[in-house]
Scaffold this active site. Sequence first.
Site, PDB file in Angstrom:
ATOM      1  N   HIS A 161       1.843  -8.632  -5.863  1.00 55.08           N
ATOM      2  CA  HIS A 161       1.740  -8.224  -4.459  1.00 55.08           C
ATOM      3  C   HIS A 161       2.739  -9.098  -3.708  1.00 55.08           C
ATOM      4  O   HIS A 161       2.927 -10.262  -4.072  1.00 55.08           O
ATOM      5  CB  HIS A 161       0.374  -8.535  -3.844  1.00 55.08           C
TER       6      HIS A 161
ATOM      7  N   ASP B 212       1.669 -12.616  -3.122  1.00 58.61           N
ATOM      8  CA  ASP B 212       1.512 -13.505  -4.284  1.00 58.61           C
ATOM      9  C   ASP B 212       2.763 -14.354  -4.473  1.00 58.61           C
ATOM     10  O   ASP B 212       2.695 -15.486  -4.936  1.00 58.61           O
ATOM     11  CB  ASP B 212       1.326 -12.710  -5.589  1.00 58.61           C
TER      12      ASP B 212
HETATM   13  C1  XLS Z   1      -8.334  -4.926  -7.134  1.00 60.61           C
HETATM   14  C2  XLS Z   1      -7.156  -4.297  -7.705  1.00 60.61           C
HETATM   15  C3  XLS Z   1      -5.823  -4.935  -7.352  1.00 60.61           C
HETATM   16  C4  XLS Z   1      -4.707  -3.981  -7.641  1.00 60.61           C
HETATM   17  C5  XLS Z   1      -3.423  -4.279  -6.958  1.00 60.61           C
HETATM   18  O1  XLS Z   1      -9.465  -4.684  -7.526  1.00 60.61           O
HETATM   19  O2  XLS Z   1      -7.307  -4.213  -9.091  1.00 60.61           O
HETATM   20  O3  XLS Z   1      -5.671  -6.135  -8.017  1.00 60.61           O
HETATM   21  O4  XLS Z   1      -4.459  -3.894  -9.015  1.00 60.61           O
HETATM   22  O5  XLS Z   1      -3.543  -4.315  -5.592  1.00 60.61           O
END
Ligand code: XLS
Length: 441
Positions: free
Chosen positions: A106, A109
């Site tokens: 993201h 991150d």
């Molecule tokens: C949350 C999601 C997130 C997505 C990306 O539950 O899995 O991590 O994979 O935003």
Amino acid sequence: MILTGNKEYYKGVGSIQYEGKASDNPFAYKYYNPDQIVAGKTMRDHFKFAIAYWHSLCGQGGDPFGPGTQQFPWDASSDPIQRAKDKADAAFELITKLGFDYFCFHDVDLIEEAPTLTENEKRLQQITDYIAEKQQASGVKLLWGTANCFSNPVYMNGAATNPDFNVVARAGAQIKMALDITIKLGGENYVFWGGREGYMSLLNTDMSRELDHMAQLLTLARDYARAQGFKGNFFIEPKPMEPMKHQYDFDAATAIGFLNKYGLAKDFKLNIEVNHATLAQHTFEHELAVAADAGLLGSIDANRGDNQNGWDTDQFPVNIYEVTEAMLVFLRAGGLQGGGINFDAKIRRNSTDLEDIFHAHIGGADVFARALVAADRIMHQGGLEELRAARYASFDQGEGKRFEEGKLNLEDLTKIALQGSTPKQISGKQERYENILNQYI
Ligand code: XLS
Ligand code: NI
Ligand code: NI
């Protein structure tokens, strides 16, 4: 080749190699042999294993009842830019030591979000310049990027589905920037997970209008990225709830209905996550099959839930039976469309050694490798495909075939039923199928 920065973070852990199942080395793959060919492809190419930046480099184990327990040495600097670079060094050390080819992120991150969007865009430029160099040096690729439009309190009422247009516009800006950096880093795909796209109460929610808005923003994002030359896939990642009471991308079937309704199914596919499937009261195998049957099986977020509770516990996958069932669907579908296996999983709060993240990924890669080999044998030696096909043999010729071809009407069915004898009782033989799985695992 291992890529470390100025400092080695995971000291004492070297390059993780395949040593086979007789090995007792905890830092070796027992089943994941990247160059081994299964069903005509190397394991490396089947899986395209990726690390998830958010869990592995950012998440420190905090939960609603207590703070994080893991102190990451790459978080030490007081300068956000330096901190982000140190984190990128650690990320590339981890990926290259694991021998993986991919990562996923993201926007937030990579580098801590700045107070303003303008400042944030500058920060993203700086850190992605740095990451691009590391990709160049290591050959590591970006499986997908995404925008975190759920953590910042501005999104408490939703991002694309926020009742306030100003927030929708802000989400649009953030998604544009995330698309820009994904394209800059050669991202092969782009993900939308709508953590706040849903509702806590229908009393204050115009669901129909919110869904229109969500589709509109996805359409704008697609059009923008395509205009920038992005050729990859867009993935919707279904999840039924958490953080919202109800999320609009509830499960694969719901997401497919949405994509079809709004004419998005050509550019969008699905990213199926194990623990999201189980939260929706489905199996992982079920969600994969629904996506694959629609021709929309794009990617996988690998993890597992816990049988005793319904949370999104995001544990690393270890369940050989669950993953073998999944690999059967995976092989039948001819693999994933553009995506890979992203370990969207976190180590437990009390797993506090830096090396624990290696054990977690080794176990995850090994369970997928073992399951893939088992599924391939089940299909080719176990006779499962033939047994399953034989159940439908009555549609392969005669009236059954004409029914499938749409050549019979309801009166025809009635005539056939009245002329024929009472249908015989035919066993579903579930236990026999289950035994085949067990035999080849
Ligand atoms: C949350 C999601 C997130 C997505 C990306 O539950 O899995 O991590 O994979 O935003
Ligand atoms: Ni998840
Ligand atoms: Ni996920």
